[in-house]
Design a protein around this motif. Structure first.
Motif, PDB file in Angstrom:
ATOM      1  N   VAL A 113       0.843  -1.211   0.000  1.00  0.00           N
ATOM      2  CA  VAL A 113       0.000   0.000   0.000  1.00  0.00           C
ATOM      3  C   VAL A 113       0.874   1.255   0.000  1.00  0.00           C
ATOM      4  N   THR A 115       3.846   1.577  -1.123  1.00  0.00           N
ATOM      5  CA  THR A 115       4.488   1.708  -2.435  1.00  0.00           C
ATOM      6  C   THR A 115       3.512   2.262  -3.472  1.00  0.00           C
ATOM      7  N   LEU A 116       2.290   1.748  -3.449  1.00  0.00           N
ATOM      8  CA  LEU A 116       1.286   2.206  -4.402  1.00  0.00           C
ATOM      9  C   LEU A 116       0.982   3.692  -4.249  1.00  0.00           C
ATOM     10  N   PHE A 117       0.950   4.139  -3.006  1.00  0.00           N
ATOM     11  CA  PHE A 117       0.639   5.543  -2.748  1.00  0.00           C
ATOM     12  C   PHE A 117       1.896   6.398  -2.563  1.00  0.00           C
ATOM     13  N   GLU A 118       3.056   5.765  -2.836  1.00  0.00           N
ATOM     14  CA  GLU A 118       4.343   6.452  -2.762  1.00  0.00           C
ATOM     15  C   GLU A 118       4.561   7.088  -1.396  1.00  0.00           C
ATOM     16  N   LEU A 119       4.207   6.341  -0.361  1.00  0.00           N
ATOM     17  CA  LEU A 119       4.413   6.804   1.006  1.00  0.00           C
ATOM     18  C   LEU A 119       5.757   6.301   1.508  1.00  0.00           C
TER      19      LEU A 119
END
Length: 271
Positions: A113, A115-119
């Protein structure tokens, strides 16, 4: 004081839980003083301290949790009979395995998650002590089994969570304990390696992992009433993370930067 549990108010129970958590952190600060006196490098430049000094620091740090939990049991006259210690049954060991697998799956899901939201994820202060020394990683595995997991599970599960049963349902106590457990980890993730404040998103990701892991281990304890079950799962999970880090340091050091967050997301705070 009476050893018999009575119905207790929510506010008072939470106050006791928070007070015990803060006392544990303060005790950890106090009992680590000898390590800093013996090796001032731990304070000035932690990454350059000897492995023996770091091992002593970490050991004393977790003893602070034992000290606070033990004093509370003595002060409230609960005594060591309050401890839920016994060899797990076959069912108990199944819970241990489920806890380890569940923890690994949860960390992987959070990282997907993030990675997907670049957090970003903030680096635990433990990494400042480990550096790139594989031998220190092996020592950390020893610390995890002998001090880290036993100390945290004793204070936060067998003392704090069990104390909260007086006012909350079992799952309610698990959630409240996990919130407190996550909050006390803020100092471990709030500062970046350069001393600046880590991004709020990075702190949030790391604390989400800590909270989720605590819910898993708290659930194991609530289901089994056996401290050894969450302790074994906690220790095995952290040992698995350090084992990954050891393999990376030994065989793929160029991938270390990418593995840091995954390997040490769920480690405890340092004093």
């Amino acid at each position: 004081m009476s050893t018999v549990d009575q119905a207790d108010g929510y506010a008072r129970s939470v106050l006791v839980a928070v007070s015990l958590s803060i006392a544990g952190l303060l005790a950890a600060e106090f009992v680590t003083i000898p390590a800093f006196l013996l090796d001032p490098t731990l304070l000035e430049s932690p990454g350059e301290a000897s492995n023996a000094s770091i091992f002593l620091l970490m050991t004393l740090n977790f003893l602070g949790f034992f000290l606070v939990g033990g004093l509370y049991l003595w002060w409230t006259e609960r005594g060591w009979e309050w401890l839920d210690l016994r060899m797990p049954s076959r069912r108990g060991w199944k819970y241990v395995l489920a806890g380890v697998v569940g923890s690994i799956a949860f960390v992987m899901a959070v990282n997907v998650v993030a990675t997907l939201f670049e957090l970003p994820s903030s680096e635990n202060q433990v990494m400042q002590l480990i550096g790139d020394d594989p031998n220190m990683v092996l020592l950390m595995i020893v610390i995890v089994f002998l001090f880290n997991a036993p100390a945290e599970e004793f204070l936060f599960r067998n003392v704090i969570q069990k104390r909260l049963y007086a006012a909350f349902s079992r799952m309610g106590a698990v959630i409240v304990t996990s919130v407190i457990f996550a909050l006390v980890h803020i100092p471990a993730y709030a500062l970046a390696t350069d001393g600046s404040l880590a991004p709020l998103g990075a702190i949030g990701v790391s604390l989400a992992v800590v909270f989720g892991g605590s819910v898993i281990f708290g659930y194991l304890y609530a289901r089994t009433d056996n401290l050894i079950v969450p302790t074994a799962a906690h220790a095995a999970f952290n040992a698995f993370q350090f084992a990954i880090l050891y393999l990376v340091l030994q065989f793929a050091p160029e991938e270390l930067e990418n593995m840091m967050a995954v390997s040490v997301e769920f480690l405890t705070t340092l004093a």
